[in-house]
Design an enzyme around this catalytic site. Structure first.
Site, PDB file in Angstrom:
ATOM      1  N   GLU A 120       0.824  -1.218   0.000  1.00  0.00           N
ATOM      2  CA  GLU A 120       0.000   0.000   0.000  1.00  0.00           C
ATOM      3  C   GLU A 120       0.861   1.273   0.000  1.00  0.00           C
ATOM      4  O   GLU A 120       0.447   2.305   0.526  1.00  0.00           O
ATOM      5  CB  GLU A 120      -1.004  -0.015   1.160  1.00  0.00           C
ATOM      6  CG  GLU A 120      -1.934  -1.233   1.070  1.00  0.00           C
ATOM      7  CD  GLU A 120      -3.122  -1.198   2.024  1.00  0.00           C
ATOM      8  OE1 GLU A 120      -3.123  -0.391   2.963  1.00  0.00           O
ATOM      9  OE2 GLU A 120      -4.059  -1.997   1.803  1.00  0.00           O
ATOM     10  N   GLU A 216      -5.237  -8.830   0.161  1.00  0.00           N
ATOM     11  CA  GLU A 216      -5.817  -8.823   1.516  1.00  0.00           C
ATOM     12  C   GLU A 216      -7.309  -8.591   1.382  1.00  0.00           C
ATOM     13  O   GLU A 216      -7.736  -7.663   0.687  1.00  0.00           O
ATOM     14  CB  GLU A 216      -5.276  -7.653   2.354  1.00  0.00           C
ATOM     15  CG  GLU A 216      -3.823  -7.707   2.728  1.00  0.00           C
ATOM     16  CD  GLU A 216      -3.405  -6.510   3.599  1.00  0.00           C
ATOM     17  OE1 GLU A 216      -4.239  -5.623   3.866  1.00  0.00           O
ATOM     18  OE2 GLU A 216      -2.239  -6.460   3.994  1.00  0.00           O
TER      19      GLU A 216
END
Ligand SMILES: *[C@@H]1O[C@H](CO)[C@@H](O)[C@H](O)[C@H]1NC(C)=O
Ligand SMILES: CC(=O)N[C@H]1CO[C@H](CO)[C@@H](O)[C@@H]1O
Length: 316
Positions: A120, A216
């Protein structure tokens, strides 16, 4: 796996897009419930629980708690593969993680499935796509036989931020949490599918050969709620069946976040300024027991992991 079109509107009526089911994996932490580092035998005990569902896990910073060094021998003894991570945000962490991987790799080539550079990091605005690509190229230069790519939030693939990275990667992991988008569980899987289809549609338009995974996703059984999203074992079970197993049934490789609860984690403050407790995202409890009092082979029970046979996602 190839999706011709990724239109949200088509989802409700869409048949299974591919014939082969995707692969299920688990995100795995480096720490024991008390916050101390896991050893090789702790990972072996983790794998003994996970093997009923999967043979692949992903980690984050390969040098954190000597992750690569401790997990790879455990993976070898238990027949698992591992995606190792490099934290590129600082030069120190980049080099420490890269060194940990290049040192372990020769002995454990069959256990290293891929390497992700960044988690991220585009979402946090820490790099541009081109800057992150440079880091990925650096790692590919040191590990020419390994698949290298990144993991980021689904919208950074959908909105073009990651385009240079998509072009230059072998593997792309897209994270998507309906929970942190404040969705009611009733809309949890629909929202998740919509996110992933948007990311995947864009990714395949940029690089049709890149390997794609959900990096995820999940639903917590406890801790903070977020707008309409409420934690709970029943909710987590519903998301497991409809979202995670549904995505897999659709042919998309999916990492569940996460294998085990991590009670050591400090609370964090969300974008809305609220304090978030993220210690209850495990599919299993921190002590590796099943959640909710059911057991993993009990279809009527309250365990998250219900056995089921299912043709595809039910969105309506
Ligand atoms: C359900 O999810 C879809 C897809 O993300 C979204 O467009 C829609 O607004 C959501 N519905 C509700 C009631 O929030
Ligand atoms: C541009 C930017 O946000 N850089 C940050 C990336 O992350 C490191 C550490 O996490 C920070 O020190 C940088 O400022």
């Amino acid at each position: 796996m190839r999706f011709v079109k990724a239109l949200p509107i088509a989802l409700a009526a869409a048949p299974a897009v591919v014939s082969a089911a995707g692969t299920l994996g688990f995100a795995l932490g480096t720490k024991k419930p008390d916050g101390s580092c896991k050893s090789q035998s702790d990972y072996e005990a983790d794998f003994d629980v996970l093997k009923s569902q999967s043979t692949i896990v992903r980690g984050y910073a390969a040098s954190d708690c000597d992750f690569a060094q401790n997990i790879l021998p455990a993976a070898k003894s238990k027949g698992f593969k591992v995606i190792l991570g490099i934290w590129p945000d600082t030069d120190d962490s980049f080099h420490a993680d890269k060194d940990a991987i290049t040192k372990s790799y020769p002995q454990y080539q069959d256990q290293v499935y891929a390497v992700t550079v960044g988690s991220e990091s585009l979402y946090r605005g820490n790099f541009t796509g081109d800057e992150l690509l440079e880091k990925i190229k650096d790692v590919k230069g040191s590990l020419p036989d390994v698949k290298v790519g990144t993991a980021d939030s689904w919208n950074k693939y959908q909105d073009g931020t990651a385009d240079p990275v998509i072009k230059g990667s072998d593997i792309i992991l897209a994270n998507a949490f309906s929970y942190w988008q404040g969705q009611d569980i009733k809309n949890g899987s629909a929202s998740f599918f919509d996110d992933i289809m948007q990311a995947l549609g864009h990714v395949q338009g940029i690089n049709k050969d890149v390997e794609f995974w959900v990096g995820e996703t999940g639903w917590p059984t406890g801790g903070s709620s977020y707008e309409a999203a409420k934690p709970g074992v029943k909710e987590a079970e519903q998301f497991w069946k409809e979202g995670i197993c549904g995505m897999k049934a659709w042919g998309v490789n999916t990492f569940a976040f996460e294998a085990f609860d991590e009670p050591w984690k400090p609370v964090s403050t969300g974008q809305n300024g609220k304090v978030a407790d993220e210690t209850h995202w495990g599919v299993w409890n921190a002590d590796r027991t099943s959640k909710g009092g059911g057991n993993d082979n009990d279809d009527a029970g309250t365990s998250i992991l219900t056995k089921y046979t299912w043709g595809g996602p039910k969105i309506a």
